[in-house]
Design a protein around this motif. Sequence first.
Motif, mmCIF file in Angstrom:
data_model
loop_
_atom_site.group_PDB
_atom_site.id
_atom_site.type_symbol
_atom_site.label_atom_id
_atom_site.label_comp_id
_atom_site.label_asym_id
_atom_site.label_seq_id
_atom_site.Cartn_x
_atom_site.Cartn_y
_atom_site.Cartn_z
ATOM 1 N N ILE A 187 92.429 21.763 12.370
ATOM 2 C CA ILE A 187 92.440 22.850 13.350
ATOM 3 C C ILE A 187 92.449 22.292 14.772
ATOM 4 N N THR A 205 100.998 29.092 17.421
ATOM 5 C CA THR A 205 99.756 28.338 17.231
ATOM 6 C C THR A 205 98.975 28.818 16.006
ATOM 7 N N LEU A 206 98.894 30.126 15.809
ATOM 8 C CA LEU A 206 98.116 30.654 14.686
ATOM 9 C C LEU A 206 98.641 30.162 13.336
ATOM 10 N N GLN A 246 100.096 21.715 19.675
ATOM 11 C CA GLN A 246 101.123 22.695 19.344
ATOM 12 C C GLN A 246 102.363 22.605 20.239
ATOM 13 N N SER A 289 95.714 22.746 17.332
ATOM 14 C CA SER A 289 95.518 23.528 18.556
ATOM 15 C C SER A 289 95.918 22.733 19.798
ATOM 16 N N TRP A 340 102.674 27.421 23.497
ATOM 17 C CA TRP A 340 101.733 27.534 22.387
ATOM 18 C C TRP A 340 102.168 28.626 21.393
ATOM 19 N N SER A 366 100.432 27.632 12.831
ATOM 20 C CA SER A 366 100.311 26.181 12.854
ATOM 21 C C SER A 366 98.885 25.754 12.528
ATOM 22 N N VAL A 367 97.912 26.464 13.097
ATOM 23 C CA VAL A 367 96.507 26.160 12.823
ATOM 24 C C VAL A 367 96.172 26.426 11.357
#
Length: 327
Positions: free
Chosen positions: A23, A68-69, A30, A27, A65, A71-72
Amino acid sequence: MPRDRHAQSSSSFHFVAGLSTGILSASLLQPADLLKTRVQQSGSVSLLRTFQGIIRGPNSLKQLWRGTLPSVIRTGFGSALYFSTLNALRQHVAKSNILTSTGLLVDSHGDLRSSSSSLPQLSNVANLATGAAARASAGLIMMPVTIIKVRYESSLYSYKSIWGAATAIMKSEGVKGFFSGFGATAIRDAPYAGLYVLFYEQAKRRFSQLRDAAPTVNTLGLQSGMTSSKSVSINFLSGVLAAGFATAITNPFDAVKTRLQLMPERYVNMIQATQKMIKEDGFKSLFDGLGIRMARKAISSALAWTLYEELVRRAEVRWEKKMTVVS
């Protein structure tokens, strides 16, 4: 001293440690992932022009970004699955009498406190095999999230939410749409992870041999042949070098994978996609995004592995200290 200090950390601990490091790295890095996707998507636009195009557009910081979600979610849970699976495989190999007798196990019963490593010491073959197997397994499970992540980062799609992206993919491509490019992904990720673990362990071993072997007292109060700061430095530098080598070798698979996932109607399979890319954009297209991917991988892998090993090391030392007090 317990017979095997590595065996004390549970699978759930390795899962949480991997989740945390994944995570954090996803973050922070990204923007680099997004830029790599955009460069590979076009096949002709340079990294600088891609970056300038985003910066000069509206909501530039937000755009960097974008995605990002997913990706996280992908990197966080992917890292959790990878590290917990890798730990289980390495523990199994380390305890296997068959592998010990065939020479695939190295220093399994040595004093590992004088090393920067918090992992069981395996041979080159075992490091390569366990790394590849763990990554392939985690990659298969996280593939649907990977598809959504890549398309979020691309400028070819304008998904508003993860659910909207999943619904659109299912409607237009069916279930197979969530696994587009898995062959190229597996061929990229499995060798990358195997080579990374191989290079990483080799680098740590070499750097550890260069350090001062005089025993010191670490910050947790236990005697050790290496301080925590030295261990972190060696692990981070080893991670950077390992990621650089592994990334350069596997980048063509990453470039092909990106085209397959972004334009499945144009690129049917890995072989056809490779031939089409070389024919239309030249051989150099297989190395599109190499610079940004190498930089991102070097930082993200080194950061994730260093934090992961430090968490494991501290947990093991605290457990060892507790057992010493009890006894």
